[in-house]
Design an enzyme around this catalytic site. Structure first.
Site, PDB file in Angstrom:
ATOM      1  N   SER A 141      34.805  20.232  -7.306  1.00 34.64           N
ATOM      2  CA  SER A 141      36.022  19.479  -7.585  1.00 34.64           C
ATOM      3  C   SER A 141      37.145  20.310  -6.973  1.00 34.64           C
ATOM      4  O   SER A 141      37.009  20.834  -5.860  1.00 34.64           O
ATOM      5  CB  SER A 141      36.178  19.271  -9.091  1.00 34.64           C
ATOM      6  OG  SER A 141      37.386  18.597  -9.378  1.00 34.64           O
ATOM      7  N   TYR A 155      42.010  11.916  -1.559  1.00 37.82           N
ATOM      8  CA  TYR A 155      41.397  13.224  -1.843  1.00 37.82           C
ATOM      9  C   TYR A 155      41.495  13.568  -3.323  1.00 37.82           C
ATOM     10  O   TYR A 155      40.488  13.928  -3.959  1.00 37.82           O
ATOM     11  CB  TYR A 155      42.088  14.312  -1.004  1.00 37.82           C
ATOM     12  CG  TYR A 155      41.532  15.695  -1.275  1.00 37.82           C
ATOM     13  CD1 TYR A 155      40.326  16.101  -0.697  1.00 37.82           C
ATOM     14  CD2 TYR A 155      42.194  16.584  -2.112  1.00 37.82           C
ATOM     15  CE1 TYR A 155      39.800  17.362  -0.962  1.00 37.82           C
ATOM     16  CE2 TYR A 155      41.673  17.848  -2.374  1.00 37.82           C
ATOM     17  CZ  TYR A 155      40.479  18.229  -1.797  1.00 37.82           C
ATOM     18  OH  TYR A 155      39.956  19.474  -2.072  1.00 37.82           O
TER      19      TYR A 155
HETATM   20  N1  LIG Z   1      40.032  25.236   0.596  1.00 34.70           N
HETATM   21  C1  LIG Z   1      40.617  24.959  -0.561  1.00 34.70           C
HETATM   22  O1  LIG Z   1      41.681  25.500  -0.883  1.00 34.70           O
HETATM   23  C2  LIG Z   1      39.960  24.007  -1.518  1.00 34.70           C
HETATM   24  C3  LIG Z   1      40.584  23.810  -2.746  1.00 34.70           C
HETATM   25  C4  LIG Z   1      39.976  22.981  -3.666  1.00 34.70           C
HETATM   26  C5  LIG Z   1      38.756  22.375  -3.378  1.00 34.70           C
HETATM   27  N2  LIG Z   1      38.174  22.574  -2.169  1.00 34.70           N
HETATM   28  C6  LIG Z   1      36.886  21.912  -1.911  1.00 34.70           C
HETATM   29  O2  LIG Z   1      35.969  22.838  -1.377  1.00 34.70           O
HETATM   30  C7  LIG Z   1      35.007  22.152  -0.551  1.00 34.70           C
HETATM   31  C8  LIG Z   1      34.898  22.878   0.779  1.00 34.70           C
HETATM   32  O3  LIG Z   1      36.128  22.730   1.468  1.00 34.70           O
HETATM   33  P1  LIG Z   1      36.727  23.794   2.487  1.00 34.70           P
HETATM   34  O4  LIG Z   1      38.142  23.975   2.110  1.00 34.70           O
HETATM   35  O5  LIG Z   1      35.836  24.964   2.621  1.00 34.70           O
HETATM   36  O6  LIG Z   1      36.702  22.882   3.830  1.00 34.70           O
HETATM   37  P2  LIG Z   1      36.214  23.155   5.325  1.00 34.70           P
HETATM   38  O7  LIG Z   1      36.734  22.011   6.114  1.00 34.70           O
HETATM   39  O8  LIG Z   1      36.582  24.537   5.769  1.00 34.70           O
HETATM   40  O9  LIG Z   1      34.631  23.067   5.194  1.00 34.70           O
HETATM   41  C9  LIG Z   1      33.992  21.862   4.877  1.00 34.70           C
HETATM   42  C10 LIG Z   1      32.642  21.814   5.567  1.00 34.70           C
HETATM   43  O10 LIG Z   1      32.017  20.561   5.231  1.00 34.70           O
HETATM   44  C11 LIG Z   1      31.385  20.070   6.402  1.00 34.70           C
HETATM   45  N3  LIG Z   1      31.204  18.616   6.327  1.00 34.70           N
HETATM   46  C12 LIG Z   1      32.164  17.653   6.515  1.00 34.70           C
HETATM   47  N4  LIG Z   1      31.596  16.442   6.432  1.00 34.70           N
HETATM   48  C13 LIG Z   1      30.278  16.630   6.180  1.00 34.70           C
HETATM   49  C14 LIG Z   1      29.185  15.751   5.990  1.00 34.70           C
HETATM   50  N5  LIG Z   1      29.350  14.424   6.078  1.00 34.70           N
HETATM   51  N6  LIG Z   1      27.960  16.281   5.738  1.00 34.70           N
HETATM   52  C15 LIG Z   1      27.794  17.636   5.703  1.00 34.70           C
HETATM   53  N7  LIG Z   1      28.793  18.506   5.875  1.00 34.70           N
HETATM   54  C16 LIG Z   1      30.014  18.020   6.111  1.00 34.70           C
HETATM   55  C17 LIG Z   1      32.324  20.471   7.533  1.00 34.70           C
HETATM   56  O11 LIG Z   1      31.672  20.434   8.790  1.00 34.70           O
HETATM   57  C18 LIG Z   1      32.736  21.867   7.088  1.00 34.70           C
HETATM   58  O12 LIG Z   1      31.861  22.848   7.596  1.00 34.70           O
HETATM   59  C19 LIG Z   1      35.511  20.713  -0.441  1.00 34.70           C
HETATM   60  O13 LIG Z   1      34.787  19.888  -1.327  1.00 34.70           O
HETATM   61  C20 LIG Z   1      36.964  20.814  -0.876  1.00 34.70           C
HETATM   62  O14 LIG Z   1      37.446  19.620  -1.416  1.00 34.70           O
HETATM   63  C21 LIG Z   1      38.751  23.368  -1.227  1.00 34.70           C
END
Ligand SMILES: NC(=O)c1ccc[n+]([C@@H]2O[C@H](COP(=O)([O-])OP(=O)(O)OC[C@H]3O[C@@H](n4cnc5c(N)ncnc54)[C@H](O)[C@@H]3O)[C@@H](O)[C@H]2O)c1
Length: 283
Positions: A141, A155
């Site tokens: 989440s 989102y």
């Molecule tokens: N970065 C933050 O500050 C933050 C904060 C809260 C929640 N999140 C959550 O953490 C999770 C990871 O996000 P992140 O920030 O590392 O993003 P990111 O974009 O750096 O990494 C996401 C990864 O998911 C992969 N991906 C995208 N679509 C896909 C699919 N259909 N099938 C398989 N892989 C797929 C992408 O290729 C990428 O490698 C997400 O669910 C995001 O909502 C991130």
């Protein structure tokens, strides 16, 4: 138990492992002595990470495809071993007013952020039950799962959905008699350094400027965001300690959770903030 005693020697399957939080979790899992299955649509990113993490397995798989997740689970259980940790982490962002949002972007986001989690659960949980060994399921989440933020509505909605799904799933696992072995936990990151804002969708028409200034505001946060490896360490430790809500920044995210509880208890309407993101300093 500490994280190494809990997870070391087990198999971790991490979706979206190619970048950001997923890559941080994969590196820390490997450092704890786990065999890591790196799952992503970004073949190059997981191949590179696979070379860095000996013993890991890189599998290109799109979490939007339930059959692909079913094949992944079958392949992991037959070729790698029973899964101790499943992380449904793959996720994407979207900027812009809801009424300007292209239908294709909405569909893609819901398919990845919400349905992708469901497909992961559907493919792996029955195998975890059958294996009869302790196992953990983490769903990503966000701090966005407990706040309202304009210009990121799909989102934010998806992260509220994943939080609710995870809470209900935990109850279902208990109801079905598996709670002594299967831990379902929700991960709520605050700001963690990643690619998510660069990779985010925008709008093709309507108020493009509003969408892109929101993207720019979120990109500004990146400078002060947490290192993904440090975030991973915190999350693994909280999970091993038996927490349900795994918070990368316990104070920052915890404040947002408390604020949410208060808003609901007092039945307050959402308040527009000057900076359109959660900022405890503005409370
Ligand atoms: N970065 C933050 O500050 C933050 C904060 C809260 C929640 N999140 C959550 O953490 C999770 C990871 O996000 P992140 O920030 O590392 O993003 P990111 O974009 O750096 O990494 C996401 C990864 O998911 C992969 N991906 C995208 N679509 C896909 C699919 N259909 N099938 C398989 N892989 C797929 C992408 O290729 C990428 O490698 C997400 O669910 C995001 O909502 C991130």
């Amino acid at each position: 138990m500490d994280a190494r005693a809990t997870f070391g020697g087990g198999v971790a399957v991490i979706t979206g492992a190619g970048n950001g939080i997923g890559a941080g979790l994969a590196r820390h899992a490997a450092a704890l002595g786990m065999t890591v299955v790196l799952v992503d649509v970004d073949a190059e990113a997981i191949a590179a990470l696979g070379r860095e993490l000996p013993g890991s397995v890189a599998v290109v798989c799109d979490v939007r495809d339930p059959d692909a997740l079913e094949s992944l689970a079958a392949q992991v259980y037959s070729d790698v071993g029973p899964v101790r940790l499943l992380v449904n982490n793959a996720g994407v962002e979207q900027f812009g007013y809801l009424w300007d949002t292209p239908v294709a972007n909405w569909d893609r986001l819901v398919d990845i952020n919400v349905s992708g989690v469901f497909y992961g659960i559907r493919a792996f949980l029955p195998r975890m039950f059958a294996a009869g060994a302790p196992a953990w399921v983490w769903n990503l989440s966000s701090i966005g799962g407990v706040v309202a933020v304009p210009l990121q509505t799909p989102y934010i909605m998806s992260k509220h959905a994943v939080l609710a799904l995870t809470e209900c799933l935990r109850l279902e696992v208990e109801l079905a008699g598996h709670a002594d072995r299967i831990q379902v936990q929700a991960v709520l990151p605050g700001a963690v350094r990643s690619n998510i804002f660069e990779a985010a969708g925008g709008v093709d028409g309507g108020d493009v400027e509003a969408a892109e200034s929101q993207r720019a505001a979120m990109l500004d946060i990146k400078a002060e965001a947490m290192d993904p490896l440090e975030a991973a360490r915190v999350v693994f430790d909280q999970s091993a300690a038996g927490e349900f809500y795994l918070l990368t920044q316990p104070d920052y995210v915890g404040n947002a959770m408390a604020e949410r509880a208060e808003v609901l208890a007092q039945r307050r309407a959402p308040v527009l903030r000057t900076k359109q993101r959660f900022d405890p300093a503005q409370q």
